[in-house]
Write a protein that holds these residues in place. Structure first.
Motif, PDB file in Angstrom:
ATOM      1  N   ARG A 212       0.833  -1.199   0.000  1.00  0.00           N
ATOM      2  CA  ARG A 212       0.000   0.000   0.000  1.00  0.00           C
ATOM      3  C   ARG A 212       0.871   1.254   0.000  1.00  0.00           C
ATOM      4  NH1 ARG A 212      -3.624   1.463  -1.759  1.00  0.00           N
ATOM      5  NH2 ARG A 212      -4.468   2.792  -0.131  1.00  0.00           N
ATOM      6  N   GLY A 215       2.213   1.923  -3.377  1.00  0.00           N
ATOM      7  CA  GLY A 215       1.185   2.021  -4.411  1.00  0.00           C
ATOM      8  C   GLY A 215       1.067   0.818  -5.306  1.00  0.00           C
ATOM      9  N   ASP A 217      -0.993  -1.794  -6.001  1.00  0.00           N
ATOM     10  CA  ASP A 217      -2.341  -2.279  -5.716  1.00  0.00           C
ATOM     11  C   ASP A 217      -2.532  -3.738  -6.098  1.00  0.00           C
ATOM     12  OD1 ASP A 217      -3.036   0.204  -4.743  1.00  0.00           O
ATOM     13  OD2 ASP A 217      -3.818   0.905  -6.665  1.00  0.00           O
TER      14      ASP A 217
END
Length: 254
Positions: A212, A215, A217
């Motif tokens: 997280r 970034g 995902d």
């Protein structure tokens, strides 16, 4: 019998029964001093157990007593065992911790800088991992970030390349990678070892946090799916960790 009492004292200490643990440690020290003498290695081992426990309590009188004991134990170990033996290094680490608690952080820094290269030679044994990680944490607390990064980098390079065999080892290695090489490198490590320790909740949470943070995902979604699938293997006390993992970001669950 004395060894068993020492083991019981340590177990009581870990369980938070500090007063009873201290009483037992003192009983073992007295018995070994009577049987073997003040400077025998068996006696020194028991005295070290007591001194370490006193320092861990972080109370001024306790730390003062522990520090005095540790200074003598270190001197005797250096004479009897030499500077590169593990027992010498372990007692020096705790002496450094006592100095820090007394506010003498310069002395702690000098001692840790001196002994750290010798501690590295004992990695990956757990005691060496503990001491080296705590040394890195000391430099972080002192805001000596260049030194802290150098320590973390040395830990990372000294650790074995095979997968960690426990959640605590995984955490220590992951922290060392992040501090030495950055969060992207930590994320790459997690991606390469995404299935490492599948039955432990906290490695899943650490992987989720890092994905997280950078970034990533896709890998985060994989962690959520894999962690929830492993729920039946994770103990009841850690089930809440799986909820925390899934709640780090908005996502649809099947």
């Amino acid at each position: 019998v004395q060894r068993e009492i020492g083991s019981l004292a340590y177990a009581l200490q870990q369980a938070g029964q500090v007063g009873e643990a201290e009483r037992l440690w003192r009983e073992v020290v007295d018995a070994r001093e009577t049987e073997y003498g003040h400077t025998n290695q068996l006696t020194l081992g028991s005295r070290f157990g007591l001194a370490r426990m006193l320092v861990e309590q972080e109370q001024q009188k306790k730390v003062d007593e522990g520090l005095s004991m540790l200074e003598e134990i270190v001197a005797l170990n250096q004479q009897q065992l030499g500077p590169g033996q593990w027992f010498t290094l372990d007692t020096q680490f705790w002496l450094g911790r006592a100095y820090e608690l007394k506010g003498d952080t310069n002395r702690t820094a000098a001692l840790y800088t001196e002994i750290f290269p010798r501690i590295l030679k004992f990695l990956p044994i757990d005691a060496a991992q503990f001491c080296s990680s705590r040394i890195a944490d000391f430099f972080v607390r002192q805001k000596q970030f260049t030194q802290a990064k150098a320590v973390f980098s040395s830990i990372y390079k000294a650790m074995p390349s095979h997968l960690p065999d426990g959640a605590l080892v995984f955490q220590r290695l992951l922290r060392a990678i992040a501090a030495a090489e950055g969060w992207s490198a930590a994320a790459q490590f997690c991606s390469a070892n995404i299935d490492c320790l599948p039955q432990s909740a906290f490695p899943w949470l650490q992987k989720a946090w890092i994905f997280r943070y950078v970034g990533d995902d896709e890998n985060y979604r994989q962690v959520v799916a894999k962690a929830l699938a492993a729920a039946k293997h994770i103990g009841t006390n850690d089930q809440h960790v799986l909820i925390e993992i899934a709640a780090l970001a908005k996502m649809q669950l099947s």
